[in-house]
Design a protein around this motif. Structure first.
Motif, PDB file in Angstrom:
ATOM      1  N   HIS A 172       3.018  14.045  18.452  1.00 21.71           N
ATOM      2  CA  HIS A 172       2.267  13.985  17.246  1.00 21.71           C
ATOM      3  C   HIS A 172       2.839  13.824  15.932  1.00 21.71           C
ATOM      4  O   HIS A 172       2.403  13.046  15.007  1.00 21.71           O
ATOM      5  CB  HIS A 172       1.944  15.789  17.162  1.00 21.71           C
ATOM      6  N   LEU A 173       4.231  13.950  15.832  1.00 19.66           N
ATOM      7  CA  LEU A 173       4.918  13.467  14.627  1.00 19.66           C
ATOM      8  C   LEU A 173       4.899  11.865  14.512  1.00 19.66           C
ATOM      9  O   LEU A 173       4.853  11.396  13.435  1.00 19.66           O
ATOM     10  CB  LEU A 173       6.499  13.910  14.752  1.00 19.66           C
ATOM     11  N   VAL A 174       5.169  11.351  15.535  1.00 16.19           N
ATOM     12  CA  VAL A 174       5.097   9.890  15.722  1.00 16.19           C
ATOM     13  C   VAL A 174       3.641   9.290  15.156  1.00 16.19           C
ATOM     14  O   VAL A 174       3.533   8.323  14.160  1.00 16.19           O
ATOM     15  CB  VAL A 174       5.188   9.097  17.002  1.00 16.19           C
ATOM     16  N   LEU A 175       2.835   9.885  15.635  1.00 16.44           N
ATOM     17  CA  LEU A 175       1.468   9.480  15.349  1.00 16.44           C
ATOM     18  C   LEU A 175       0.847   9.612  14.008  1.00 16.44           C
ATOM     19  O   LEU A 175       0.244   8.861  13.237  1.00 16.44           O
ATOM     20  CB  LEU A 175       0.303  10.218  16.210  1.00 16.44           C
ATOM     21  N   SER A 176       1.410  10.850  13.228  1.00 11.75           N
ATOM     22  CA  SER A 176       1.123  11.303  12.149  1.00 11.75           C
ATOM     23  C   SER A 176       1.791  10.922  10.935  1.00 11.75           C
ATOM     24  O   SER A 176       1.497  11.065   9.651  1.00 11.75           O
ATOM     25  CB  SER A 176       0.855  12.800  12.113  1.00 11.75           C
ATOM     26  N   THR A 178       4.369   8.096  11.039  1.00 18.35           N
ATOM     27  CA  THR A 178       5.068   7.019  11.071  1.00 18.35           C
ATOM     28  C   THR A 178       4.265   5.521  10.886  1.00 18.35           C
ATOM     29  O   THR A 178       2.813   5.970  11.156  1.00 18.35           O
ATOM     30  CB  THR A 178       5.749   6.392  12.432  1.00 18.35           C
ATOM     31  N   THR A 179       4.667   4.579  10.420  1.00 19.19           N
ATOM     32  CA  THR A 179       3.710   3.267  10.187  1.00 19.19           C
ATOM     33  C   THR A 179       3.090   2.861  11.506  1.00 19.19           C
ATOM     34  O   THR A 179       1.851   2.635  11.733  1.00 19.19           O
ATOM     35  CB  THR A 179       4.455   2.311   9.639  1.00 19.19           C
ATOM     36  N   PHE A 180       3.883   3.119  12.532  1.00 17.00           N
ATOM     37  CA  PHE A 180       3.504   2.879  13.923  1.00 17.00           C
ATOM     38  C   PHE A 180       2.242   3.656  14.277  1.00 17.00           C
ATOM     39  O   PHE A 180       1.155   3.212  14.928  1.00 17.00           O
ATOM     40  CB  PHE A 180       4.242   3.070  15.063  1.00 17.00           C
ATOM     41  N   ARG A 185      -3.647   4.100  15.288  1.00 17.41           N
ATOM     42  CA  ARG A 185      -4.936   4.675  14.911  1.00 17.41           C
ATOM     43  C   ARG A 185      -5.818   3.701  14.219  1.00 17.41           C
ATOM     44  O   ARG A 185      -6.843   3.926  14.565  1.00 17.41           O
ATOM     45  CB  ARG A 185      -4.863   6.015  14.020  1.00 17.41           C
ATOM     46  N   ALA A 186      -5.550   2.646  13.452  1.00 18.47           N
ATOM     47  CA  ALA A 186      -6.265   1.910  12.939  1.00 18.47           C
ATOM     48  C   ALA A 186      -6.869   0.633  14.058  1.00 18.47           C
ATOM     49  O   ALA A 186      -7.779   0.558  14.040  1.00 18.47           O
ATOM     50  CB  ALA A 186      -5.524   0.928  11.881  1.00 18.47           C
ATOM     51  N   ARG A 203       1.072  -6.284  20.315  1.00 16.08           N
ATOM     52  CA  ARG A 203       2.211  -5.507  20.366  1.00 16.08           C
ATOM     53  C   ARG A 203       1.750  -3.973  20.362  1.00 16.08           C
ATOM     54  O   ARG A 203       2.410  -3.354  21.116  1.00 16.08           O
ATOM     55  CB  ARG A 203       3.001  -5.668  19.213  1.00 16.08           C
ATOM     56  N   THR A 204       0.714  -3.850  19.786  1.00 18.28           N
ATOM     57  CA  THR A 204       0.347  -2.306  19.591  1.00 18.28           C
ATOM     58  C   THR A 204      -0.026  -1.860  21.144  1.00 18.28           C
ATOM     59  O   THR A 204       0.106  -0.776  21.645  1.00 18.28           O
ATOM     60  CB  THR A 204      -0.793  -2.162  18.817  1.00 18.28           C
TER      61      THR A 204
END
Lengths: 304, 322
Positions: A172-176, A178-180, A185-186, A203-204
């Motif tokens: 959750h922390l990574v998804l909300s 970080t730029t990654f 999500r984009a 890469r994504t």
């Protein structure tokens, strides 16, 4: 009843971990990956190998961490297994799925994943044998939580639940934060628009497989801790995990977490009213109910 | 000699029955682009439906309606059709993965129900005691199998002709139009979800027909006959033969069933005794590899779909002799 509820939550913790990776892949690559459950088996069995390796190299690691039946060796084996499974997921994509994708056969991906599932499952069977295996042959004694009504819980189950929740929090922390996470999500939202804005699509996709594989491997180990390791475990897990993604809404990570718990609890609560033989049908019933009342799941959105 | 011949008849009967199922799948996948991950459920519905409707009454079991054979077979097909209709209605409006997952789920639930519901389908023991049609007149031996094979072959040909006509008809064009570009078809006033549902149900009824014939052939059906393996086999037949081409579908059925039979025989004959337990695993790896390999290297199959422009436009270049 309360016992069923508790068992359901514990089942839910590994189903959720499995469903997260599946929902990400289904959202970004847009195909129902029937081989995802095989990543759970792969993770569970590679942890078995690393566990044996660690215990062999450093015998002191093979001691149990009372009251858990877990050993340090297995705990150290988990990250190794995550890496191996993540890389395997990536390799399978490189060797098979990407080629099918590039031929423009999006729908054929589903079928390629069927074939892949058969191959992985049976190779595991050939290597490790068809009979069930356990991480630890010692019986883990259950703790009595309450005598009236009698509720039993194994220390391992508590460990599984806590570890699963910690992993979900990290994700959750990574998804909300970080730029990654934003990039991910984009891409899920609109791949071409994300690319225009400088997101590296290949890469994504790579990271999605790595994360999905790593989480699947943990889910597999946790399944092995709660039940047993068996080469056909993927066959039994594929439908519950799919049900979790559909209940939560395909593409929603939080939906997958919630969906996993709902499927786990429903399957265990069903034992109250249905004979245990019918448990494998419960995820399907859940899928049908969700499709009837809320086709896009709890958190999903309509998308063609 | 008669042994070889009777085995060949047995093999050809099974392959023809499977070819009918592959034709049903070809209508769904090849012509309409619908992913059916639970072929075996519709096949099984036909088999169980036929045997339960046409079988004698048995103690402690629903059924024993002892319908005349054609009615029982049609009933089995209807069961498959109703199942497909329900699943299709729920999923065909959504993105394609939903159909794949839901059909896969139907197959799991169907096998699970048949294995557990003793009152309905005899549970793990299966449905027994079915009297094959015309058995009194022809007897049980080689002659019966030969007659049955001819009957199956005629049904296969009839199904083939029916589907060829259907695919060449305006409805067939509509199916391909929706498969290629749903929005374009919609803009012409067609309803993709309704057309898809029709194709899905029709294909599943054909699979039910195949299942009914299978049940009749063995006069017995059990949960072992409705395992996911069959779905993989039918899919492999279609992919190898060539999705979208009915001839390819039939060809693929005979080819894959032949390869499956021979590989099973070879493994049991030549594999060391201690490895016998794993012959199933090896066969599954082979069939998985065939599927994946075809999709990677020759996704159009051995006999690819031939796209024919049915009506040339008014472009004079295209006119004959000009």
């Amino acid at each position: 009843m309360i016992q069923n509820l508790i068992d359901g939550v514990l089942t839910g913790s590994y189903l959720s971990l499995g469903a997260i990776g599946l929902t990400l892949v289904m959202h970004i690559l847009r195909f129902a990956n029937f081989s995802h459950a095989e990543l759970l088996s792969l993770g569970a069995y590679s942890a078995l190998v690393f566990d044996a390796l660690m215990s062999g190299l450093v015998p002191t690691l093979a001691e149990k961490l009372a009251p858990l039946s877990l050993t340090w060796a297995l705990i150290i084996a988990i990250p190794f297994s995550m890496i191996v499974t993540g890389i395997s997921a990536l390799l399978i994509d490189k060797l098979i799925f990407r080629r099918v994708r590039e031929k423009g056969q999006e729908l054929s991906m589903v079928f390629a994943s069927f074939g892949m599932a058969l191959i992985v499952r049976n190779i595991i069977g050939l290597i490790f044998g068809l009979s069930p295996q356990l991480y630890s042959k010692d019986i883990a004694f259950a703790m009595v939580l309450s005598l009236d009504p009698l509720i039993l819980i194994k220390p391992d189950q508590v460990f599984v639940l806590v570890a699963a929740l910690i992993l979900m929090l990290i994700l959750h922390l990574v998804l909300s934060r970080t730029t990654f996470g934003y990039a991910l999500r984009a891409v899920a939202e609109n791949p071409s628009l994300a690319q225009v804005n400088g997101v590296n699509l290949p890469r994504t996709i790579m990271y999605v497989w790595l994360i999905g594989g790593a989480l699947a491997s943990v889910a597999g180990v946790f399944y092995g801790l709660s039940h047993q390791l068996i080469p056909v475990m993927g066959r039994d897990l594929v439908l519950p995990i799919f049900a979790a993604t559909i209940v939560g809404g395909i593409g929603s990570v939080y939906g997958a977490v919630l969906g996993g718990f709902i499927v786990g609890i429903a399957a265990n609560l069903a034992l109250v009213v249905l004979p245990s033989g019918y448990t494998p049908s419960v995820p399907f019933l859940l899928i049908i109910i969700v499709l009837m009342i809320r086709p896009h799941g709890l958190f999903g959105e309509a998308r063609a | 000699m008669i042994g070889v011949l009777s085995y060949l008849v047995f093999f050809a009967t099974t392959a023809s029955i499977l070819a009918i199922a592959v034709l049903g799948l070809n209508l769904q996948w090849g012509n309409t682009g619908l992913f059916n991950g639970g072929v075996v459920a519709f096949f099984g519905a036909g088999a169980y439906g036929t045997l339960i409707l046409g079988g004698p009454p048995q103690e402690g079991m629903v059924g024993g309606f002892a319908l005349t054979y054609p009615m029982a077979l049609l009933g089995g097909m209807a069961v498959a059709g109703v199942m497909a209709w329900i699943v299709g209605l729920l999923t065909l409006r959504l993105r394609h993965d939903y159909l794949a997952i839901a059909t896969f789920g139907v197959a799991v639930a169907f096998e699970n129900l048949m294995r557990n519901a003793e009152w309905l389908a005899g549970g793990a023991k299966g449905v027994r005691g079915f009297e094959r049609p015309f058995r009194e007149a022809i007897g049980d031996g080689f002659l019966y199998n030969l007659v049955f094979f001819v009957a199956v072959l005629l049904i296969l040909i009839a199904t083939y002709v029916f589907l060829e006509r259907l695919v060449a008809s305006p409805f067939g064009r509509l199916l391909r139009a929706i498969r290629e570009d749903e929005e374009a078809a919609q803009s012409l006033g067609k309803s993709p979800s309704r057309v898809r549902l029709t194709a899905f149900v029709t294909g599943s009824v054909i699979m039910g027909l195949a299942g009914g014939l299978y049940g009749t052939f063995y006069a017995f059906v059990s949960p072992q006959d409705v395992l996911p393996t069959l779905t993989f086999q039918v899919w492999a037949m279609l992919i190898v033969g060539g999705a979208g081409n009915n001839r390819g579908a039939v060809f693929g059925a005979f080819l894959i069933w032949g390869a499956w039979t021979i590989s099973g025989w070879a493994l049991s004959r030549f594999a060391p005794v201690e490895a016998q337990l794993y012959t199933g695993s090896v066969q599954f790896i082979l069939i998985g590899a065939v599927i994946v390999g075809m999709l990677v290297w020759r996704p159009q199959g051995l006999l690819p779909e031939r796209l024919i422009v049915s009506q040339q436009g008014s472009n004079p270049v295209n006119k004959r002799g000009e």
